[in-house]
Design a protein around this motif. Structure first.
Motif, mmCIF file in Angstrom:
data_model
loop_
_atom_site.group_PDB
_atom_site.id
_atom_site.type_symbol
_atom_site.label_atom_id
_atom_site.label_comp_id
_atom_site.label_asym_id
_atom_site.label_seq_id
_atom_site.Cartn_x
_atom_site.Cartn_y
_atom_site.Cartn_z
ATOM 1 N N GLN A 33 11.998 -4.256 1.141
ATOM 2 C CA GLN A 33 11.885 -5.659 1.564
ATOM 3 C C GLN A 33 11.356 -5.778 2.992
ATOM 4 O OE1 GLN A 33 11.801 -8.158 -0.197
ATOM 5 N NE2 GLN A 33 13.090 -7.870 -1.965
ATOM 6 N N SER A 34 11.757 -4.861 3.864
ATOM 7 C CA SER A 34 11.269 -4.934 5.246
ATOM 8 C C SER A 34 9.754 -4.711 5.291
ATOM 9 C CB SER A 34 11.988 -3.929 6.141
ATOM 10 O OG SER A 34 11.614 -2.614 5.826
ATOM 11 N N ALA A 35 9.239 -3.881 4.406
ATOM 12 C CA ALA A 35 7.790 -3.665 4.347
ATOM 13 C C ALA A 35 7.072 -4.883 3.779
ATOM 14 C CB ALA A 35 7.480 -2.430 3.507
ATOM 15 N N ARG A 36 7.722 -5.589 2.879
ATOM 16 C CA ARG A 36 7.144 -6.801 2.283
ATOM 17 C C ARG A 36 7.140 -7.975 3.245
ATOM 18 N NH1 ARG A 36 9.915 -9.418 -1.508
ATOM 19 N NH2 ARG A 36 8.111 -10.724 -1.847
ATOM 20 N N ARG A 37 8.081 -7.975 4.183
ATOM 21 C CA ARG A 37 8.246 -9.084 5.131
ATOM 22 C C ARG A 37 8.423 -10.427 4.416
ATOM 23 N NH1 ARG A 37 5.065 -7.937 10.557
ATOM 24 N NH2 ARG A 37 5.794 -5.817 10.807
ATOM 25 N N PRO A 38 9.494 -10.534 3.658
ATOM 26 C CA PRO A 38 9.708 -11.770 2.896
ATOM 27 C C PRO A 38 10.181 -12.911 3.795
ATOM 28 C CG PRO A 38 11.596 -10.349 2.645
ATOM 29 C CD PRO A 38 10.573 -9.576 3.450
ATOM 30 N N ASP A 88 0.842 -1.189 0.000
ATOM 31 C CA ASP A 88 0.000 0.000 0.000
ATOM 32 C C ASP A 88 0.885 1.249 0.000
ATOM 33 O OD1 ASP A 88 0.774 0.615 2.679
ATOM 34 O OD2 ASP A 88 -0.786 -0.712 3.433
ATOM 35 N N ARG A 89 0.252 2.386 -0.211
ATOM 36 C CA ARG A 89 0.985 3.649 -0.353
ATOM 37 C C ARG A 89 1.867 3.946 0.861
ATOM 38 N NH1 ARG A 89 -0.601 9.120 -2.966
ATOM 39 N NH2 ARG A 89 -1.702 7.652 -4.276
ATOM 40 N N ALA A 90 1.368 3.705 2.045
ATOM 41 C CA ALA A 90 2.127 4.016 3.264
ATOM 42 C C ALA A 90 3.430 3.220 3.327
ATOM 43 C CB ALA A 90 1.271 3.731 4.499
ATOM 44 N N HIS A 91 3.397 1.979 2.872
ATOM 45 C CA HIS A 91 4.603 1.139 2.921
ATOM 46 C C HIS A 91 5.527 1.369 1.734
ATOM 47 C CE1 HIS A 91 2.118 -1.106 5.856
ATOM 48 N NE2 HIS A 91 3.297 -1.218 6.446
ATOM 49 N N ARG A 92 5.014 1.980 0.683
ATOM 50 C CA ARG A 92 5.847 2.279 -0.493
ATOM 51 C C ARG A 92 6.528 3.630 -0.393
ATOM 52 N NH1 ARG A 92 1.306 1.156 -3.837
ATOM 53 N NH2 ARG A 92 1.400 3.346 -4.432
#
Length: 123
Positions: A61-66, A6-10
């Motif tokens: 990547q930290s926002a994606r939590r891979p 989402d926008r906040a994480h991008r």
């Protein structure tokens, strides 16, 4: 499974990426008009976007939590960019050659891992 952030994480990774791209534009200006820039500015202009894109990718990547394997691969790629940045910033140091070689090795390994499909993508 890959999902769009989402926008906040991008926001942060996109901002870091835009800064990196902006400095690349300034780097191209240096290529066209080197005389208008201060001495040694090319080293900074070459290193800064590499470090910024490494940071942008890690924040992304930290926002994606891979999964752990994807984290390992992301960190490896960021380290490659940071080694390349250090090589650009301090080209006269003996360590710069070693950092450049580490960057080369990590970039080659990263592409090889893509070719063999590691880590496996879940779609």
């Amino acid at each position: 499974m890959h999902t769009r952030l989402d926008r906040a994480h991008r926001t942060a990774p996109v901002a870091f990426g835009l800064v990196a791209l902006g400095i690349v534009c300034v780097l191209f200006l240096w290529d066209a008009f080197p005389g208008i820039f201060p001495p040694r500015s090319h080293e900074f202009l070459g290193a800064f976007p590499l470090a910024m894109i490494a940071l942008a990718y890690l924040v992304y990547q930290s926002a994606r939590r891979p999964a752990l394997r994807e984290w390992v691969k992301a960190i490896m790629l960021a380290v490659a960019f940071l080694c390349w940045a250090a090589n650009q910033l301090w080209p006269e140091l003996r360590l710069a050659v070693i950092l450049n070689d580490i960057a080369i090795g990590l970039f080659v390994l990263d592409v090889f891992l893509v070719i063999i499909g590691w880590p496996a993508a879940f779609t």
